[in-house]
Design an enzyme around this catalytic site. Sequence first.
Site, short mmCIF file in Angstrom:
data_model
loop_
_atom_site.label_atom_id
_atom_site.label_comp_id
_atom_site.label_asym_id
_atom_site.label_seq_id
_atom_site.Cartn_x
_atom_site.Cartn_y
_atom_site.Cartn_z
N LYS A 18 0.82 -1.21 0.00
CA LYS A 18 0.00 0.00 0.00
C LYS A 18 0.85 1.27 0.00
CE LYS A 18 -2.22 0.76 3.81
NZ LYS A 18 -1.48 1.93 4.36
N THR A 19 1.85 1.32 0.89
CA THR A 19 2.70 2.51 0.98
C THR A 19 3.50 2.69 -0.31
OG1 THR A 19 2.87 2.22 3.37
CG2 THR A 19 4.49 3.66 2.33
N ASP A 65 -4.59 7.95 2.85
CA ASP A 65 -4.20 6.61 3.28
C ASP A 65 -5.18 6.11 4.35
OD1 ASP A 65 -2.72 4.31 3.60
OD2 ASP A 65 -1.10 5.25 4.74
N GLU A 66 -5.32 4.79 4.47
CA GLU A 66 -6.16 4.18 5.52
C GLU A 66 -7.56 4.80 5.53
OE1 GLU A 66 -5.03 1.63 6.75
OE2 GLU A 66 -2.91 1.75 7.29
N GLN A 122 -9.77 -4.08 7.49
CA GLN A 122 -8.89 -3.66 8.59
C GLN A 122 -9.44 -2.44 9.32
OE1 GLN A 122 -4.49 -4.03 7.82
NE2 GLN A 122 -5.14 -4.37 5.72
N ARG A 176 -0.28 -9.68 10.74
CA ARG A 176 0.99 -9.06 11.16
C ARG A 176 2.14 -10.06 10.99
NH1 ARG A 176 -0.31 -5.02 9.70
NH2 ARG A 176 -2.18 -6.15 9.10
#
Length: 660
Positions: free
Chosen positions: A33-34, A223-224, A254, A606
């Site tokens: 994503k980043t 983002d997010e 998420q 994670r």
Amino acid sequence: MEEIFKNLNTKQIEAVKAIDGPVLVISGPGSGKTRCLTHRIAYLISQGIKPTSILAITFTNKSANEMKERITKLLGTGDWELGIRSTVPMLGTFHSVCLRILRKEIPLLGYRSNFSIFDTNDQLSLVKKVMTGMEIDSKKYNPHLILNKISKLKTDLIFPENYNPTDFFAKIVSRVYNNYQSELKKINGLDFDDLIVFTVKIFKQNPEVLEKYQNFWKYILVDEYQDTSHDQYTLIKLLSAKNKNIFAIGDDAQSIYAFRDADIRNILNFQKDYPDAQVIFLEQNYRSTKNILAAAQNIISNNQTQVPKELWTENTKGEKIAVKETLNERAEAEFITDKIDSLLESGYKIQDFTILYRTHAQSRAIEEGLITRGFPYQIVGGIRFYERREIKDILSYLRFMVNPTDLISLERIFNVPTRGIGETTFNKIVAIDAPDLIQSIGILAKEKGDTKQAKSLNEFEKLLTDLSDRKKDKNLTSVIKYVIKRVGYEDYLKNLVARKELYDNTEDKMENLKELLTVARKYDTLKGEEGIEKFLEEISLLQETDKLKDSANKITLMTVHSSKGLEFPVVFIAGMEEGLFPHSRATLAPLELEEERRLCYVAITRAKDRLILTHAKYRSIFGSTQTNLPSRFIYEMPQEILHIQPLFVDNYFEDETIKY
């Protein structure tokens, strides 16, 4: 251009190249994503779009800094040391972006630009003061609850003048809210919620100001997006309304911060808000093994409220997921430490491990197990550095130097160190109508005449005046050193220890102040008040996980909520039990249960190499001992990828009180 598209997959390239119009990218965990965000910003610039026309908003300072570094490497330009320059894109959190806007525009709301930002403790202190002034019993009406309600109202963009409740408690909240906001304005202070809420208010009340920023930021990236609250969503909708070039990236699966007012509907309804939106799915996972991904996918597929997606990876199948039942929480901690020991022998490093849990209360037994074995560890969620007594004392002096109407900071420092000014005298200072509180102290000193109290007030006024003068031409570290020396802070700590009012080590507290100087040093290129303001801004916007160093040689302990955005080779999830994970309050509430499932999904993803789940048959927690069933989430995983180790394989039969 080759560098921008290097190491991107087909879907990522599609997202990077989608320049015009609304774009929604559903980005699964570990899907880059980043990378997608940063490469898209670099691509926009490479296509001739001015960097200053780009606004990128993320949820953590850590993410923002990581993005800055990546873009700098991609473009080979940029200087990010002290914030955003005019020649590069604006990257930051919602709060940091709004703070920059408010420093310029807040006079429109009747505030001065040198406003103070109050943290949670300061806000609570002010709420209590307001309640006392209104003769509202804080034992009968919980100030924490009232402050939480005020925060919720602000997030929902409900201002005191628009809040007209009918039930009794809400009327109490309304009265406190109104007075609380008036007191904040009187002392030129903002709380954390105000940063976003006031920006929205300015935009709605001043269309010409909104248009100025719409023309300035023509390309907006968020983002997010699944974590946005109503006020954040409104802010973005206002800014993007003219050009419609909004790029939202996130993962509905998420969305785990409903308790912080995150609204999953914002991402689920994106196509309703922008009917012509392009939707792109990033489903390839680069982080986890096939088994770990299968567990996550199976669990989340049980949720009804979601955007369907199919995660996949080219990684190896990996180890089966270990599921270990123990007798109680002590045995659980012993199993975890034994497992860490054996994995260390197989080549893992101590920083490769994280232990996740649903609630902070679970950490106690695990900590004891780690201490017994001599394993170094760090807890995300202990007393934060900037919340320590000595740090808050010095920061309050700095805040008052910048804003001499800051009543909350003065309340903290007026008798630190002890200078014979009591609560009654302090209240008299506050009651004096003067341009600032330093002048109020001087006025009261004259009224007291030739008395011991007048002398104390005169000395305090002289101290504050000296500090105010010092800020004008000195760098930040010299200002902090001067504050510590001028107020005699080290002697003050020693006296507290001598009187047994403080049981901590004086040297440790002075070491913390030295660490504060280390943080402050990077602002020394800015002279005078500018350096102090930049420093105070940054620390007011810090988040808990920003201080988590990936390279620290320690095992990391944290709640699942704190783990979002992080990854570790080996992940333990402790307490996989009904009533704990999922939490008991969610078991009969379908929407809350779905959030618990999303939380489990986040916890599982994670893990890179190994995932180890533990559950205890008996657990002493929350003041009682409970008998627990394994979490339903264990049964929602494909059973063929689990390596289940039931209790009977342990040598616990010596305990005759346990019947099997």
